[in-house]
Design a protein around this motif. Structure first.
Motif, PDB file in Angstrom:
ATOM      1  N   ALA A  24       0.832  -1.206   0.000  1.00 39.67           N
ATOM      2  CA  ALA A  24       0.000   0.000   0.000  1.00 39.67           C
ATOM      3  C   ALA A  24       0.867   1.257   0.000  1.00 39.67           C
ATOM      4  CB  ALA A  24      -0.938  -0.005   1.204  1.00 39.67           C
ATOM      5  N   LEU A  25       1.956   1.241   0.759  1.00 38.61           N
ATOM      6  CA  LEU A  25       2.859   2.392   0.795  1.00 38.61           C
ATOM      7  C   LEU A  25       3.484   2.630  -0.575  1.00 38.61           C
ATOM      8  CD1 LEU A  25       4.508   4.583   2.303  1.00 38.61           C
ATOM      9  CD2 LEU A  25       6.173   2.773   2.855  1.00 38.61           C
ATOM     10  N   ILE A  26       3.967   1.569  -1.199  1.00 39.29           N
ATOM     11  CA  ILE A  26       4.621   1.717  -2.500  1.00 39.29           C
ATOM     12  C   ILE A  26       3.626   2.184  -3.551  1.00 39.29           C
ATOM     13  CG2 ILE A  26       5.723   0.412  -4.363  1.00 39.29           C
ATOM     14  CD1 ILE A  26       7.188  -1.147  -2.119  1.00 39.29           C
ATOM     15  N   GLU A  27       2.429   1.648  -3.515  1.00 38.65           N
ATOM     16  CA  GLU A  27       1.407   2.091  -4.474  1.00 38.65           C
ATOM     17  C   GLU A  27       1.118   3.580  -4.310  1.00 38.65           C
ATOM     18  OE1 GLU A  27      -3.101   0.995  -6.034  1.00 38.65           O
ATOM     19  OE2 GLU A  27      -2.366   0.080  -4.168  1.00 38.65           O
ATOM     20  N   THR A  28       0.982   4.027  -3.063  1.00 39.08           N
ATOM     21  CA  THR A  28       0.713   5.448  -2.798  1.00 39.08           C
ATOM     22  C   THR A  28       1.860   6.318  -3.290  1.00 39.08           C
ATOM     23  OG1 THR A  28      -0.652   4.887  -0.888  1.00 39.08           O
ATOM     24  CG2 THR A  28       0.220   7.134  -0.982  1.00 39.08           C
ATOM     25  N   LEU A  29       3.093   5.923  -2.989  1.00 36.18           N
ATOM     26  CA  LEU A  29       4.248   6.708  -3.439  1.00 36.18           C
ATOM     27  C   LEU A  29       4.346   6.719  -4.972  1.00 36.18           C
ATOM     28  CD1 LEU A  29       6.824   5.525  -0.765  1.00 36.18           C
ATOM     29  CD2 LEU A  29       5.887   7.845  -0.988  1.00 36.18           C
ATOM     30  N   ALA A  30       4.067   5.588  -5.601  1.00 40.74           N
ATOM     31  CA  ALA A  30       4.105   5.525  -7.065  1.00 40.74           C
ATOM     32  C   ALA A  30       3.038   6.435  -7.679  1.00 40.74           C
ATOM     33  CB  ALA A  30       3.923   4.082  -7.533  1.00 40.74           C
ATOM     34  N   GLN A  31       1.898   6.541  -7.034  1.00 44.05           N
ATOM     35  CA  GLN A  31       0.852   7.441  -7.525  1.00 44.05           C
ATOM     36  C   GLN A  31       1.298   8.896  -7.469  1.00 44.05           C
ATOM     37  OE1 GLN A  31      -2.433   6.351  -4.984  1.00 44.05           O
ATOM     38  NE2 GLN A  31      -3.035   4.621  -6.289  1.00 44.05           N
ATOM     39  N   HIS A  32       2.264   9.185  -6.599  1.00 45.06           N
ATOM     40  CA  HIS A  32       2.827  10.534  -6.498  1.00 45.06           C
ATOM     41  C   HIS A  32       4.102  10.660  -7.331  1.00 45.06           C
ATOM     42  CE1 HIS A  32       0.131  12.311  -3.473  1.00 45.06           C
ATOM     43  NE2 HIS A  32      -0.041  11.043  -3.107  1.00 45.06           N
ATOM     44  N   GLU A  33       4.267   9.733  -8.282  1.00 43.49           N
ATOM     45  CA  GLU A  33       5.360   9.741  -9.254  1.00 43.49           C
ATOM     46  C   GLU A  33       6.746   9.664  -8.616  1.00 43.49           C
ATOM     47  OE1 GLU A  33       4.675  12.941 -12.003  1.00 43.49           O
ATOM     48  OE2 GLU A  33       2.722  12.148 -12.572  1.00 43.49           O
ATOM     49  N   CYS A  34       6.840   8.928  -7.529  1.00 39.03           N
ATOM     50  CA  CYS A  34       8.137   8.709  -6.895  1.00 39.03           C
ATOM     51  C   CYS A  34       8.884   7.592  -7.621  1.00 39.03           C
ATOM     52  CB  CYS A  34       7.964   8.314  -5.432  1.00 39.03           C
ATOM     53  SG  CYS A  34       7.309   9.636  -4.397  1.00 39.03           S
ATOM     54  N   SER A  35      10.192   7.698  -7.634  1.00 36.53           N
ATOM     55  CA  SER A  35      11.044   6.588  -8.046  1.00 36.53           C
ATOM     56  C   SER A  35      11.627   5.980  -6.780  1.00 36.53           C
ATOM     57  CB  SER A  35      12.150   7.071  -8.987  1.00 36.53           C
ATOM     58  OG  SER A  35      12.969   8.021  -8.323  1.00 36.53           O
ATOM     59  N   PHE A  36      12.206   4.783  -6.925  1.00 41.25           N
ATOM     60  CA  PHE A  36      12.667   4.069  -5.746  1.00 41.25           C
ATOM     61  C   PHE A  36      14.121   3.647  -5.884  1.00 41.25           C
ATOM     62  CE2 PHE A  36       8.043   2.960  -6.072  1.00 41.25           C
ATOM     63  CZ  PHE A  36       7.628   3.831  -5.078  1.00 41.25           C
ATOM     64  N   VAL A  37      14.822   3.714  -4.758  1.00 37.55           N
ATOM     65  CA  VAL A  37      16.206   3.258  -4.637  1.00 37.55           C
ATOM     66  C   VAL A  37      16.215   2.262  -3.477  1.00 37.55           C
ATOM     67  CG1 VAL A  37      18.579   3.950  -4.091  1.00 37.55           C
ATOM     68  CG2 VAL A  37      17.099   5.482  -5.443  1.00 37.55           C
ATOM     69  N   TYR A  38      16.921   1.152  -3.647  1.00 42.55           N
ATOM     70  CA  TYR A  38      16.976   0.167  -2.559  1.00 42.55           C
ATOM     71  C   TYR A  38      18.237  -0.663  -2.731  1.00 42.55           C
ATOM     72  CZ  TYR A  38      15.873  -4.024  -5.237  1.00 42.55           C
ATOM     73  OH  TYR A  38      15.951  -5.087  -6.090  1.00 42.55           O
ATOM     74  N   GLY A  39      18.410  -1.676  -1.895  1.00 40.23           N
ATOM     75  CA  GLY A  39      19.654  -2.428  -1.824  1.00 40.23           C
ATOM     76  C   GLY A  39      19.968  -3.410  -2.924  1.00 40.23           C
ATOM     77  N   GLY A  40      19.097  -3.568  -3.915  1.00 47.15           N
ATOM     78  CA  GLY A  40      19.434  -4.328  -5.108  1.00 47.15           C
ATOM     79  C   GLY A  40      19.208  -5.823  -5.072  1.00 47.15           C
ATOM     80  N   GLY A  41      18.745  -6.374  -3.943  1.00 45.13           N
ATOM     81  CA  GLY A  41      18.521  -7.815  -3.865  1.00 45.13           C
ATOM     82  C   GLY A  41      17.148  -8.210  -4.362  1.00 45.13           C
ATOM     83  N   LYS A  42      16.990  -9.495  -4.696  1.00 49.36           N
ATOM     84  CA  LYS A  42      15.680  -9.977  -5.131  1.00 49.36           C
ATOM     85  C   LYS A  42      15.037 -10.905  -4.106  1.00 49.36           C
ATOM     86  CE  LYS A  42      17.093 -13.922  -7.996  1.00 49.36           C
ATOM     87  NZ  LYS A  42      16.996 -14.526  -9.326  1.00 49.36           N
ATOM     88  N   VAL A  43      15.575 -10.945  -2.899  1.00 48.84           N
ATOM     89  CA  VAL A  43      15.030 -11.801  -1.850  1.00 48.84           C
ATOM     90  C   VAL A  43      14.447 -10.948  -0.722  1.00 48.84           C
ATOM     91  CG1 VAL A  43      16.590 -13.710  -2.360  1.00 48.84           C
ATOM     92  CG2 VAL A  43      17.286 -11.968  -0.708  1.00 48.84           C
ATOM     93  N   GLY A  44      13.577 -11.558   0.074  1.00 40.91           N
ATOM     94  CA  GLY A  44      13.019 -10.898   1.247  1.00 40.91           C
ATOM     95  C   GLY A  44      12.215  -9.662   0.899  1.00 40.91           C
ATOM     96  N   LEU A  45      12.181  -8.728   1.838  1.00 44.53           N
ATOM     97  CA  LEU A  45      11.449  -7.485   1.595  1.00 44.53           C
ATOM     98  C   LEU A  45      12.114  -6.657   0.508  1.00 44.53           C
ATOM     99  CD1 LEU A  45      10.235  -6.275   5.118  1.00 44.53           C
ATOM    100  CD2 LEU A  45       8.983  -7.523   3.344  1.00 44.53           C
ATOM    101  N   MET A  46      13.427  -6.825   0.324  1.00 51.00           N
ATOM    102  CA  MET A  46      14.086  -6.094  -0.759  1.00 51.00           C
ATOM    103  C   MET A  46      13.468  -6.460  -2.101  1.00 51.00           C
ATOM    104  SD  MET A  46      18.096  -5.457   0.022  1.00 51.00           S
ATOM    105  CE  MET A  46      18.619  -7.140  -0.096  1.00 51.00           C
ATOM    106  N   GLY A  47      13.364  -7.742  -2.375  1.00 49.75           N
ATOM    107  CA  GLY A  47      12.769  -8.175  -3.633  1.00 49.75           C
ATOM    108  C   GLY A  47      11.314  -7.765  -3.746  1.00 49.75           C
ATOM    109  N   PHE A  48      10.602  -7.798  -2.622  1.00 48.97           N
ATOM    110  CA  PHE A  48       9.203  -7.395  -2.621  1.00 48.97           C
ATOM    111  C   PHE A  48       9.056  -5.921  -2.985  1.00 48.97           C
ATOM    112  CE2 PHE A  48       5.303  -5.952  -0.513  1.00 48.97           C
ATOM    113  CZ  PHE A  48       4.387  -6.825  -1.103  1.00 48.97           C
TER     114      PHE A  48
END
Length: 192
Positions: A24-48
């Motif tokens: 829900a948080l990511i959807e809301t931020l995306a609706q406000h045209e945010c881009s995302f930066v994160y740790g680059g992994g595809k496992v756990g919450l990072m991948g999610f």
């Protein structure tokens, strides 16, 4: 508030509430045209986080140190994947590419990353907001401890007050948009 950096675990946690609320948080931020930066992994919450950001059409940049590419299974389907030489370069690259920092549930690495950015804001290296996404009250004990740090005279109240602590995506967006950094301890330090 265009580039949001997420600090989060390489494990998924054991409560489905986390992923539901993070989605829900990511959807809301995306609706406000945010881009995302994160740790680059595809496992756990990072991948999610990456999956959800891409699902909502956001630009997602992963930044991962070379020695973790195999261990965290670097996510190769991102908008951009940056491989750094070490953890220090990773964290600096994440800081330089981000306008705000959000800690999601995670372990000691998540805490270390958000605390570093919060410290940098206190000493004037940047004036970017730091957020604890408090889904399910995950950070309540930590915030209580930080209040004790203030009460015992080891931190000025203004620095605790600048943290955004919420489980409400709309409140987080509003507070990010209205964020004003406190006066730093030393105002002549170069900004990141």
């Amino acid at each position: 508030m265009s580039a949001i950096c997420f600090f989060c675990g390489s494990a998924p946690g054991n409560d489905p509430l986390y992923q539901r609320d993070i989605a829900a948080l990511i959807e809301t931020l995306a609706q406000h045209e945010c881009s995302f930066v994160y740790g680059g992994g595809k496992v756990g919450l990072m991948g999610f986080v990456a999956d959800e950001g891409l699902k909502h059409g956001a630009s997602v940049t992963g930044i991962i140190p070379r020695h973790l590419v195999d261990h965290e299974l670097a996510y190769t389907g991102l908008t951009e994947l940056v491989v750094t030489d070490d953890m220090h370069q990773r964290k600096l690259a994440m800081a330089q590419r981000s306008d705000a920092f959000i800690a999601l549930p995670g372990g000691v690495g998540t805490l270390e990353e958000i605390f570093e950015q919060w410290t940098w804001s206190q000493i004037g290296l940047h004036a970017k907001p730091c957020v604890f996404f408090n889904t399910g009250g995950f950070f309540d004990p930590l915030i209580a401890f930080l209040q004790k740090v203030v009460d015992k005279g080891f931190m000025k109240p203004q620095y605790l007050e600048t943290l955004i602590v919420s489980d409400d995506p709309d409140e987080i967006v509003a507070r990010l948009k209205g964020y004003t950094a406190p006066a730093d301890k030393w105002s002549k330090v170069a900004k990141v």
